[in-house]
Enzyme design. Structure first.
Site, PDB file in Angstrom:
ATOM      1  N   ASP A  49       0.910  -1.163  -0.189  1.00 23.61           N
ATOM      2  CA  ASP A  49       0.073   0.086   0.108  1.00 23.61           C
ATOM      3  C   ASP A  49       1.016   1.312   0.129  1.00 23.61           C
ATOM      4  O   ASP A  49       1.389   1.713   1.016  1.00 23.61           O
ATOM      5  CB  ASP A  49      -0.740  -0.065   1.377  1.00 23.61           C
ATOM      6  CG  ASP A  49      -1.598   1.260   1.510  1.00 23.61           C
ATOM      7  OD1 ASP A  49      -2.505   1.454   0.458  1.00 23.61           O
ATOM      8  OD2 ASP A  49      -1.581   1.949   2.232  1.00 23.61           O
ATOM      9  N   TYR A  54       3.834   9.419  -0.405  1.00 21.74           N
ATOM     10  CA  TYR A  54       4.741   8.613   0.029  1.00 21.74           C
ATOM     11  C   TYR A  54       6.244   8.815  -0.569  1.00 21.74           C
ATOM     12  O   TYR A  54       7.193   8.527   0.023  1.00 21.74           O
ATOM     13  CB  TYR A  54       4.466   7.267   0.351  1.00 21.74           C
ATOM     14  CG  TYR A  54       3.488   6.897   1.091  1.00 21.74           C
ATOM     15  CD1 TYR A  54       2.455   8.004   1.789  1.00 21.74           C
ATOM     16  CD2 TYR A  54       2.744   5.535   1.133  1.00 21.74           C
ATOM     17  CE1 TYR A  54       1.317   7.426   2.351  1.00 21.74           C
ATOM     18  CE2 TYR A  54       1.552   5.395   1.699  1.00 21.74           C
ATOM     19  CZ  TYR A  54       0.819   6.263   2.236  1.00 21.74           C
ATOM     20  OH  TYR A  54      -0.259   5.838   2.843  1.00 21.74           O
ATOM     21  N   LYS A  79      -2.112   5.878  -4.242  1.00 24.85           N
ATOM     22  CA  LYS A  79      -3.157   7.080  -4.064  1.00 24.85           C
ATOM     23  C   LYS A  79      -2.874   8.468  -4.690  1.00 24.85           C
ATOM     24  O   LYS A  79      -1.668   8.703  -4.973  1.00 24.85           O
ATOM     25  CB  LYS A  79      -3.298   7.288  -2.461  1.00 24.85           C
ATOM     26  CG  LYS A  79      -3.384   6.040  -1.738  1.00 24.85           C
ATOM     27  CD  LYS A  79      -3.609   6.322  -0.210  1.00 24.85           C
ATOM     28  CE  LYS A  79      -3.442   4.812   0.478  1.00 24.85           C
ATOM     29  NZ  LYS A  79      -1.976   4.492   0.607  1.00 24.85           N
ATOM     30  N   HIS A 110      -6.618  10.257  -2.258  1.00 27.42           N
ATOM     31  CA  HIS A 110      -6.007  10.063  -0.952  1.00 27.42           C
ATOM     32  C   HIS A 110      -6.605  10.643   0.264  1.00 27.42           C
ATOM     33  O   HIS A 110      -6.895  10.219   1.356  1.00 27.42           O
ATOM     34  CB  HIS A 110      -4.520  10.517  -0.862  1.00 27.42           C
ATOM     35  CG  HIS A 110      -3.679  10.007   0.217  1.00 27.42           C
ATOM     36  ND1 HIS A 110      -2.283   9.842  -0.173  1.00 27.42           N
ATOM     37  CD2 HIS A 110      -3.727   9.657   1.462  1.00 27.42           C
ATOM     38  CE1 HIS A 110      -1.645   9.164   0.827  1.00 27.42           C
ATOM     39  NE2 HIS A 110      -2.638   9.326   1.787  1.00 27.42           N
TER      40      HIS A 110
END
Ligand code: A2P
Length: 314
Positions: A49, A54, A79, A110
């Site tokens: 995930d 990120y 996302k 997100h």
């Protein structure tokens, strides 16, 4: 094999995935992350995930390719960042290119939120510096995601969903949605069960994935007296009990761990008794044990929602 849940697309999502957010204290974008992910894959993780936010989609894709495990066995989630709400096509092309694994199993919006007017540096980063410019509504952004899923990128994006959507957000989204989101990924754990939202999602055919299912860093969950008691009876850890509870109530989980022992512990879940489930369900009724444990300042500080004012959202 890790047990799985079936999404409204018919695809299966593993009940336990590996959260790839490295946070302030994590490995970040480097080989450390790739090797941690290769360990996770070796011990049996198949759901990874990640997110544009990120900044590690390249590493996630690299781990998938280097693992030697067929692509078809993986479930990869990424996302769309709020910075991309105006141009989702550019965003999905970027994620596909960074991951470089042919297709994405699940693509999430997100956050439903926009930015605070006081948080100007990030507002600028997100291209929403003009406060009068509320940006597109999340309904408009969702319509673009639907077009990507159904038409322009058919087969490259196997499912679309949302993250951090409250019941009210969800209700507004469903007024115009043609595709019901496959997943709503939310913070959830025994201190924040959000049962009402979980029930609403279930009623609408939306699977819930819990992020930070153990809380973060020095989470009080590890020392919770009720969880400790149940853990003792099963000769396991409070973390294992909390994750077992989550999966048993029908949510998948994406705990992050870079430690092989804990990775293994987190995918080897228990069957809890009805009485044990009830005890855990009741934990958050204690006001001292009813709280968010994820540090995401973003969720706490946000004063408005993309395209909608808080008054409109109620
Ligand atoms: P570690 O990577 O050292 O295992 P998040 O909320 O982002 O999912 O973070 C979860 C946190 O909980 C991480 O700091 C992780 O640290 C820790 N953790 C993960 N699994 C366990 C476990 N089974 N027992 C204790 N701590 C855990």
């Amino acid at each position: 094999d890790i047990p799985s849940f079936t999404l409204n697309t018919g695809a299966k999502i593993p009940s336990v995935g590996m959260g790839c957010w490295q946070g302030q204290q994590g490995a970040g974008r480097d080989n450390e992350l790739v090797s941690a992910l290769l360990t996770a894959i070796k011990v049996g993780y198949r759901h990874l995930d990640t997110a544009q936010f990120y900044a590690n989609e390249e590493e996630v894709g690299q781990a998938v390719r280097e693992s030697g495990v067929p692509r078809s066995e993986f479930f990869v989630t990424t996302k769309m960042s709020p910075a991309a709400v105006k141009d989702p096509v550019k965003e999905i092309d970027s994620s596909l290119s960074k991951l470089n694994i042919d297709y994405i199993d699940l693509w999430l919006m997100h956050w439903p939120q926009g930015l605070t007017s006081t948080d100007m540096s990030s507002a600028q980063a997100f291209g929403l510096e003009n406060q009068k410019d509320l940006g597109p509504t999340f309904n408009e952004t969702w319509a673009k995601m639907e077009d990507i899923f159904l038409n322009t990128h058919r087969g490259k994006v196997k499912a679309i969903g949302i993250s951090n959507f409250s019941p009210k957000n969800l209700e507004i989204l469903l007024r115009t949605a043609k595709v019901v989101p496959a997943v709503n990924q939310i913070e959830a754990h025994p201190y924040l069960p959000d049962q009402e939202l979980v029930d609403l999602c279930k009623e609408k055919g939306i699977h819930v994935t819990a992020y930070s299912p153990l809380g973060q860093y020095n989470s009080p969950i590890h020392k919770d007296s009720d969880l400790e008691q149940i853990a003792k009876a099963h000769d396991t850890t409070t973390a294992n009990v909390a994750l077992s509870w989550a999966v048993q109530r029908g949510t998948s989980v994406a705990p992050k761990s870079t430690n092989e022992k804990r990775m293994k512990q987190n995918i080897t879940l228990l069957k809890l008794s009805d009485a044990e489930m009830k005890t855990i369900d009741a934990i958050s009724k204690d006001p001292k044990r009813s709280t968010r444990l994820n540090v995401s300042a973003y969720n706490k500080q946000t004063k408005r929602v993309i395209g909608w004012t808080l008054e409109e959202l109620g």
